[in-house]
Enzyme design. Structure first.
Site, PDB file in Angstrom:
ATOM      1  N   GLU A   1      -1.874  -5.442  -3.736  1.00 22.17           N
ATOM      2  CA  GLU A   1      -0.922  -4.673  -2.933  1.00 22.17           C
ATOM      3  C   GLU A   1       0.207  -5.563  -2.419  1.00 22.17           C
ATOM      4  O   GLU A   1       1.369  -5.143  -2.389  1.00 22.17           O
ATOM      5  CB  GLU A   1      -1.644  -4.002  -1.766  1.00 22.17           C
ATOM      6  CG  GLU A   1      -2.566  -2.883  -2.200  1.00 22.17           C
ATOM      7  CD  GLU A   1      -3.256  -2.189  -1.049  1.00 22.17           C
ATOM      8  OE1 GLU A   1      -3.546  -0.981  -1.166  1.00 22.17           O
ATOM      9  OE2 GLU A   1      -3.512  -2.849  -0.015  1.00 22.17           O
TER      10      GLU A   1
ATOM     11  N   ASP B   1       0.826  -1.195   0.000  1.00 21.84           N
ATOM     12  CA  ASP B   1       0.000   0.000   0.000  1.00 21.84           C
ATOM     13  C   ASP B   1       0.871   1.260   0.000  1.00 21.84           C
ATOM     14  O   ASP B   1       0.625   2.202  -0.756  1.00 21.84           O
ATOM     15  CB  ASP B   1      -0.921  -0.008   1.219  1.00 21.84           C
ATOM     16  CG  ASP B   1      -1.723   1.281   1.356  1.00 21.84           C
ATOM     17  OD1 ASP B   1      -2.569   1.553   0.498  1.00 21.84           O
ATOM     18  OD2 ASP B   1      -1.480   2.024   2.327  1.00 21.84           O
TER      19      ASP B   1
END
Length: 233
Positions: free
Chosen positions: A123, A51
């Site tokens: 991610e 992220d």
């Protein structure tokens, strides 16, 4: 699927050959799978790192390439680019749902198509590439895979709430009565599929399917917007 074949197929989809294949295996391993095995890592820590890596790369790209945009506008655009729906779109492009390691229970309840699981896995894969190949490599990878989404975001073509967008569009033409009608549902209680029509002035303008009423309504509104745009072309 055999682990070796699984890894090689995902590498082909990604266009990346890993030096440390265990990083990729961890990135595609859901906690439900690891909980049933001994000494198996799952992808939540990689997701946390991925992220941040994704945010950094997209932020830098927008900062350097859109010098006429304010901080607030860049923040809004970045939020669209890295949102769960955009990550889910990337996952579908890679057919990621076919390869995630998860428990049978998670799979039966629709885990391979669940937006949150697929988005988190994207991610985690980004983090695995970063750790395996470095920042320059992962930057090229991200910008290549997110190019279309970046362009759509900057052209105001990404919509998060299709029901609101449809309502706003129709209200420009005056007061319009919009109804969402559940036409049918099917499947077992834990995996029920809903079919919804959006009806405007007694006409069906769009239809949508989803694994919740909310998702089906959003998809119906999305199709309605698409149909309206087609008529205006």
């Amino acid at each position: 699927m055999d682990k070796r074949r699984q890894i090689k197929e995902i590498e082909y989809k990604l266009g990346v050959v890993f030096r440390d294949e265990e990083l990729l295996f961890t990135a595609i391993t859901h906690s439900s799978f690891a909980n049933q095995k001994k000494n198996v890592e799952y992808n939540e820590r990689l997701e946390f790192l991925g992220d941040s890596v994704l945010q950094l790369i997209i932020t830098e790209y927008l900062y350097k390439n859109y010098t006429d945009k304010s901080e607030g506008e860049l923040s809004r655009k970045r939020a669209l680019i890295v949102c769960e729906n955009s990550l889910f779109e990337i996952a579908q492009r890679w057919q990621l749902g076919n390869y995630i390691n998860m428990s049978k229970g998670e799979e039966i309840t629709g885990g391979r198509e669940r937006t949150s699981i697929l988005a988190d896995c994207v991610e985690a894969i980004i983090a695995a590439i970063y750790l395996d190949r470095g920042i320059d490599f992962v930057k090229t990878f991200i910008l290549s895979n997110f190019r279309v989404i970046i362009d759509r975001a900057m052209d105001d073509k990404i919509i998060l709430d299709y029901k609101t967008k449809l309502q706003e569009t129709l209200q420009e033409q005056g007061e319009v009565n919009i109804n969402y009608n559940l036409s049918k549902h099917e499947g077992p209680p834990h995996r029920r599929k809903f079919y919804t029509d959006v009806i405007i002035q007694d006409k069906i303008l769009g239809s949508g399917v989803g694994y919740s009423k909310k998702e089906a309504e959003q998809n119906a509104a999305k199709e309605a917007i698409k149909n309206m745009e087609g008529k205006n072309e």
